[in-house]
Design a protein around this motif. Structure first.
Motif, PDB file in Angstrom:
ATOM      1  N   ALA A  57      40.881  33.195  21.457  1.00 27.68           N
ATOM      2  CA  ALA A  57      41.067  32.192  22.507  1.00 27.68           C
ATOM      3  C   ALA A  57      42.375  32.436  23.262  1.00 27.68           C
ATOM      4  CB  ALA A  57      41.052  30.792  21.906  1.00 27.68           C
ATOM      5  N   ALA A  58      43.432  32.786  22.542  1.00 28.36           N
ATOM      6  CA  ALA A  58      44.713  33.073  23.197  1.00 28.36           C
ATOM      7  C   ALA A  58      44.563  34.227  24.181  1.00 28.36           C
ATOM      8  CB  ALA A  58      45.778  33.392  22.147  1.00 28.36           C
ATOM      9  N   LEU A  59      43.872  35.267  23.761  1.00 27.47           N
ATOM     10  CA  LEU A  59      43.628  36.399  24.658  1.00 27.47           C
ATOM     11  C   LEU A  59      42.736  35.988  25.826  1.00 27.47           C
ATOM     12  CD1 LEU A  59      43.059  39.202  21.999  1.00 27.47           C
ATOM     13  CD2 LEU A  59      45.090  38.865  23.434  1.00 27.47           C
ATOM     14  N   GLY A  60      41.730  35.168  25.544  1.00 28.48           N
ATOM     15  CA  GLY A  60      40.798  34.726  26.565  1.00 28.48           C
ATOM     16  C   GLY A  60      41.401  33.802  27.604  1.00 28.48           C
ATOM     17  N   LEU A  61      42.501  33.152  27.266  1.00 27.03           N
ATOM     18  CA  LEU A  61      43.166  32.285  28.225  1.00 27.03           C
ATOM     19  C   LEU A  61      43.936  33.074  29.285  1.00 27.03           C
ATOM     20  CD1 LEU A  61      44.570  29.510  25.876  1.00 27.03           C
ATOM     21  CD2 LEU A  61      42.869  29.197  27.678  1.00 27.03           C
ATOM     22  N   ILE A  62      44.339  34.283  28.961  1.00 33.11           N
ATOM     23  CA  ILE A  62      45.239  35.038  29.842  1.00 33.11           C
ATOM     24  C   ILE A  62      44.609  36.308  30.409  1.00 33.11           C
ATOM     25  CG2 ILE A  62      47.459  36.242  29.945  1.00 33.11           C
ATOM     26  CD1 ILE A  62      47.690  33.189  29.634  1.00 33.11           C
ATOM     27  N   LEU A  63      44.054  37.142  29.552  1.00 31.05           N
ATOM     28  CA  LEU A  63      43.632  38.481  29.987  1.00 31.05           C
ATOM     29  C   LEU A  63      42.543  38.505  31.064  1.00 31.05           C
ATOM     30  CD1 LEU A  63      43.784  40.474  26.637  1.00 31.05           C
ATOM     31  CD2 LEU A  63      45.477  40.340  28.472  1.00 31.05           C
ATOM     32  N   PRO A  64      41.481  37.713  30.961  1.00 33.57           N
ATOM     33  CA  PRO A  64      40.446  37.807  31.999  1.00 33.57           C
ATOM     34  C   PRO A  64      40.970  37.503  33.398  1.00 33.57           C
ATOM     35  CG  PRO A  64      39.603  36.641  30.098  1.00 33.57           C
ATOM     36  CD  PRO A  64      41.083  36.811  29.876  1.00 33.57           C
ATOM     37  N   ALA A  65      41.794  36.477  33.508  1.00 33.88           N
ATOM     38  CA  ALA A  65      42.333  36.124  34.828  1.00 33.88           C
ATOM     39  C   ALA A  65      43.366  37.145  35.292  1.00 33.88           C
ATOM     40  CB  ALA A  65      42.956  34.738  34.781  1.00 33.88           C
ATOM     41  N   THR A  66      44.148  37.666  34.370  1.00 37.94           N
ATOM     42  CA  THR A  66      45.168  38.639  34.729  1.00 37.94           C
ATOM     43  C   THR A  66      44.547  39.897  35.312  1.00 37.94           C
ATOM     44  OG1 THR A  66      46.631  37.817  32.999  1.00 37.94           O
ATOM     45  CG2 THR A  66      47.102  40.007  33.839  1.00 37.94           C
ATOM     46  N   PHE A  67      43.477  40.355  34.710  1.00 36.23           N
ATOM     47  CA  PHE A  67      42.850  41.597  35.147  1.00 36.23           C
ATOM     48  C   PHE A  67      41.670  41.376  36.084  1.00 36.23           C
ATOM     49  CE2 PHE A  67      44.918  42.818  31.127  1.00 36.23           C
ATOM     50  CZ  PHE A  67      45.796  43.758  31.657  1.00 36.23           C
ATOM     51  N   GLY A  68      41.301  40.124  36.328  1.00 34.13           N
ATOM     52  CA  GLY A  68      40.207  39.819  37.233  1.00 34.13           C
ATOM     53  C   GLY A  68      38.844  40.253  36.734  1.00 34.13           C
TER      54      GLY A  68
END
Length: 124
Positions: A57-68
């Motif tokens: 969840a921590a990764l899912g909160l940041i990485l998808p939006a960061t990399f589009g």
């Protein structure tokens, strides 16, 4: 509002990333001795599974939006954390650990805010 959502998502990612890594890397007995007494009530595999969910969840909160890439995962991760916090609050209520329920409630509200914002008016 977008900045507030990023800040809250980053805060949640930091909190759940650290908590999840702790659950994944430490033995159940060590966690129980260090203040996570609820771990005495569940199996070691359950503790590891919760830790894994928190890290994902921590990764899912940041990485998808960061990399589009698949930014819809951000509100899904936040919604998942809402469910994790509901389970945590129930567990702490059964154990009569009321201060922990307050912490769960705050984290639940923050995760719900991110889920609402990213599913709704401030989607990517």
């Amino acid at each position: 509002m977008d900045l507030a959502l990023w800040i809250v998502a980053g805060l949640l990612a930091a909190v759940f990333g650290v908590a999840g890594l702790m659950k994944l890397t430490q033995r159940k007995e060590t966690l129980a001795a260090s203040g996570l007494a609820w771990t005495e009530d569940v199996s070691a595999a359950t503790v590891k599974a919760i830790g894994g969910l928190e890290v994902l969840a921590a990764l899912g909160l940041i990485l998808p939006a960061t990399f589009g890439i698949a930014p819809v995962l951000v509100p899904l991760a936040a919604a998942g954390l809402v469910l994790v916090m509901v389970g945590a609050a129930v567990t702490h209520a059964r154990r009569k650990e009321h201060p922990a329920i307050a912490v769960n409630a705050v984290l639940l509200l923050l995760a719900a805010f991110v889920a609402w914002g990213r599913f709704g008016p401030h989607a990517f």
